[in-house]
Structure formats: structure tokens, C-alpha cells
Design a protein around this motif. Structure first.
Motif, PDB file in Angstrom:
ATOM      1  N   SER A 177       0.822  -1.200   0.000  1.00 35.59           N
ATOM      2  CA  SER A 177       0.000   0.000   0.000  1.00 35.59           C
ATOM      3  C   SER A 177       0.857   1.250   0.000  1.00 35.59           C
ATOM      4  O   SER A 177       1.994   1.245   0.468  1.00 35.59           O
ATOM      5  N   CYS A 178       0.284   2.324  -0.514  1.00 36.83           N
ATOM      6  CA  CYS A 178       0.882   3.644  -0.457  1.00 36.83           C
ATOM      7  C   CYS A 178      -0.175   4.612   0.046  1.00 36.83           C
ATOM      8  O   CYS A 178      -1.124   4.926  -0.682  1.00 36.83           O
ATOM      9  N   ALA A 179      -0.022   5.059   1.284  1.00 35.72           N
ATOM     10  CA  ALA A 179      -0.936   6.023   1.869  1.00 35.72           C
ATOM     11  C   ALA A 179      -0.438   7.430   1.572  1.00 35.72           C
ATOM     12  O   ALA A 179       0.689   7.778   1.927  1.00 35.72           O
ATOM     13  N   ALA A 180      -1.272   8.227   0.917  1.00 34.78           N
ATOM     14  CA  ALA A 180      -0.901   9.571   0.496  1.00 34.78           C
ATOM     15  C   ALA A 180      -1.638  10.610   1.324  1.00 34.78           C
ATOM     16  O   ALA A 180      -2.820  10.454   1.635  1.00 34.78           O
ATOM     17  N   SER A 181      -0.956  11.682   1.669  1.00 35.58           N
ATOM     18  CA  SER A 181      -1.572  12.740   2.452  1.00 35.58           C
ATOM     19  C   SER A 181      -0.946  14.082   2.108  1.00 35.58           C
ATOM     20  O   SER A 181       0.115  14.148   1.489  1.00 35.58           O
TER      21      SER A 181
END
Length: 118
Positions: free
Chosen positions: A21-25
Motif C-alpha cells: 500500500s501507499c498512503a498519500a496525504s
């Protein structure tokens, strides 16, 4: 401000599956291309695949086409890389990259290690 955090890497046997996963913010990513790269031991970084955040169209490197699938969950601001039929040659640090289609600004995560044993 912009942060990309990869997770989900680990050890898997050849032929197995794994989803990272790649959590972007820190930004609205509707005008971004989200890309996956990887760096194999002792090798240069290589392109894996990409997804358009808004439209969901995807492209893949020939080496992973048919085995890897990129998806995104807009509600979670998260991009996924689903990997099946893994091979020892897939062992690498996998990196998430976000690149603006408007101004060309790009951002990188720190990577997550995927190890495929024989």
C-alpha cells in the motif's frame, strides 16, 4: 506537507501473493499520476506501473504485466499494488511516487521491502 508511506512488504514464497500500500496525504491527488518503482538488489531503479488518480487508467512494465495490478481507494487516499505469482526476481524495495500532471512536482515514499524466496 506531502507524504507517501508504503507498507505491506514482507517475505513470501515463490508463487505466492502480496499486496502493498501507499498512503498519500497532504494534497489533493486528482491531478496526479501515482506510480510504483522498484530497486532490485545491486540494480538500478525500474518502473513497475502507474495509475491516473482521476480516471483509473493503468500502465505496467512488461516484466510484471499480467501479474501485478494497481488500484486506488479515493476515500482512503491509498494506492495499492497487488502482486500474484511472485518470483524470486521480484525481490526488491518497492517505492511509491506521486507526480503532478500540472506542474511536474514529484514526491517519493521511503519504500517497502518485498522478499520472494524460492
Amino acid at each position: 506537507q506531502v507524504q507517501l508511506v508504503e507498507s505491506g512488504g514482507g517475505l513470501v514464497q515463490a508463487g505466492g501473493s502480496l499486496r502493498i500500500s501507499c498512503a498519500a496525504s497532504g494534497r489533493t491527488f486528482s491531478r496526479y499520476a501515482m506510480r510504483w518503482f522498484r530497486r532490485k538488489p545491486g540494480k538500478d531503479r525500474e518502473f513497475v506501473g502507474a495509475i491516473n488518480w482521476s480516471y483509473g487508467n493503468r500502465i505496467y512494465a512488461d516484466s510484471v504485466k499480467g501479474r501485478f495490478t494497481i488500484s486506488r481507494d479515493s476515500a482512503k487516499n491509498t494506492v495499492y499494488l497487488q502482486m500474484i505469482s511472485l518470483k524470486p526476481e521480484d525481490t526488491a524495495v518497492y517505492y511509491c511516487n506521486a507526480q503532478s500532471r500540472q506542474d511536474g512536482m514529484g514526491y517519493w515514499g521511503k519504500g517497502t521491502l518485498v522478499t520472494v524466496s524460492s
